[in-house]
Design a protein around this motif. Structure first.
Motif, mmCIF file in Angstrom:
data_model
loop_
_atom_site.group_PDB
_atom_site.id
_atom_site.type_symbol
_atom_site.label_atom_id
_atom_site.label_comp_id
_atom_site.label_asym_id
_atom_site.label_seq_id
_atom_site.Cartn_x
_atom_site.Cartn_y
_atom_site.Cartn_z
ATOM 1 N N THR A 61 48.103 47.994 31.056
ATOM 2 C CA THR A 61 46.243 47.713 31.239
ATOM 3 C C THR A 61 45.422 49.127 30.453
ATOM 4 O O THR A 61 46.014 49.960 30.705
ATOM 5 N N THR A 102 41.341 48.233 38.164
ATOM 6 C CA THR A 102 42.145 47.869 39.301
ATOM 7 C C THR A 102 42.108 46.359 39.118
ATOM 8 O O THR A 102 43.054 45.474 39.269
ATOM 9 N N GLN A 103 40.980 45.608 38.761
ATOM 10 C CA GLN A 103 40.694 44.175 38.432
ATOM 11 C C GLN A 103 41.699 43.997 37.200
ATOM 12 O O GLN A 103 42.504 42.910 37.232
ATOM 13 N N ASN A 104 41.779 44.567 36.015
ATOM 14 C CA ASN A 104 42.339 44.023 35.177
ATOM 15 C C ASN A 104 43.972 44.256 35.406
ATOM 16 O O ASN A 104 44.767 43.697 34.885
ATOM 17 N N LEU A 105 44.365 45.357 36.080
ATOM 18 C CA LEU A 105 45.521 45.433 36.384
ATOM 19 C C LEU A 105 46.296 44.391 37.233
ATOM 20 O O LEU A 105 47.349 44.093 36.766
ATOM 21 N N SER A 106 45.652 43.807 38.041
ATOM 22 C CA SER A 106 46.344 42.835 38.860
ATOM 23 C C SER A 106 46.441 41.393 37.898
ATOM 24 O O SER A 106 47.286 40.720 37.811
ATOM 25 N N VAL A 107 45.170 41.161 37.077
ATOM 26 C CA VAL A 107 45.403 40.151 36.156
ATOM 27 C C VAL A 107 46.336 40.241 35.225
ATOM 28 O O VAL A 107 47.198 39.553 34.880
ATOM 29 N N GLU A 108 46.579 41.467 34.746
ATOM 30 C CA GLU A 108 47.476 41.823 33.631
ATOM 31 C C GLU A 108 48.955 41.696 34.289
ATOM 32 O O GLU A 108 49.697 40.935 33.395
ATOM 33 N N THR A 109 49.120 42.013 35.464
ATOM 34 C CA THR A 109 50.414 41.976 35.917
ATOM 35 C C THR A 109 50.783 40.392 36.116
ATOM 36 O O THR A 109 51.785 40.050 35.836
ATOM 37 N N ALA A 110 49.776 39.591 36.380
ATOM 38 C CA ALA A 110 50.172 38.058 36.549
ATOM 39 C C ALA A 110 50.178 37.480 35.425
ATOM 40 O O ALA A 110 51.403 36.711 35.297
#
Ligand SMILES: [Zn+2]
Length: 117
Positions: free
Chosen positions: A42, A62-70
């Motif tokens: 990310t 933080t927002q990008n990280l969860s999107v990125e993980t998915a």
């Protein structure tokens, strides 16, 4: 029973299209890690250095990280499926080693398990 060649081609095409779409989305929020396919990191945008800027950066990250993980999870599954097609072992359930019904693969070409599992 092997999967019909034509169907396999269609599934492969669908997988490649989804892969491309996912990679496009990924590139907006993350950057590829070295040369490892499907592995992303990310991005952390440095907006500025005052307190508010830093808070915004962290929120965004933080927002990008969860999107990125998915997205990355989905991408990895697609890469695995494509790899299996190349190796000729596509369409086999990773749990029970039985064939995954073709209808299930058509609905979701990156399925790794059969209906039961
Ligand atoms: Zn199974």
């Amino acid at each position: 029973m092997a999967i019909d060649k034509q169907i396999l081609e269609e599934l492969k095409k669908a997988l490649l299209e989804e892969k491309e779409k996912l990679e496009k989305n990924m590139n907006k929020i993350a950057k590829p890690v070295d040369d490892k396919e499907g592995d992303y990191e990310t991005s952390f945008d440095d907006i500025g250095n005052d307190k508010d800027d830093n808070a915004t950066e962290v929120d965004q990250y933080t927002q990008n990280l969860s999107v990125e993980t998915a997205l990355e999870k989905r991408l990895q599954k697609i890469i695995k499926a494509l790899d299996k097609i190349d190796k000729g072992i596509y369409g086999v359930c990773i749990n029970c080693q039985k064939e995954i019904p073709i209808e299930r693969l058509k609905a979701n070409p990156s399925s790794q398990t059969c209906n039961r599992c």
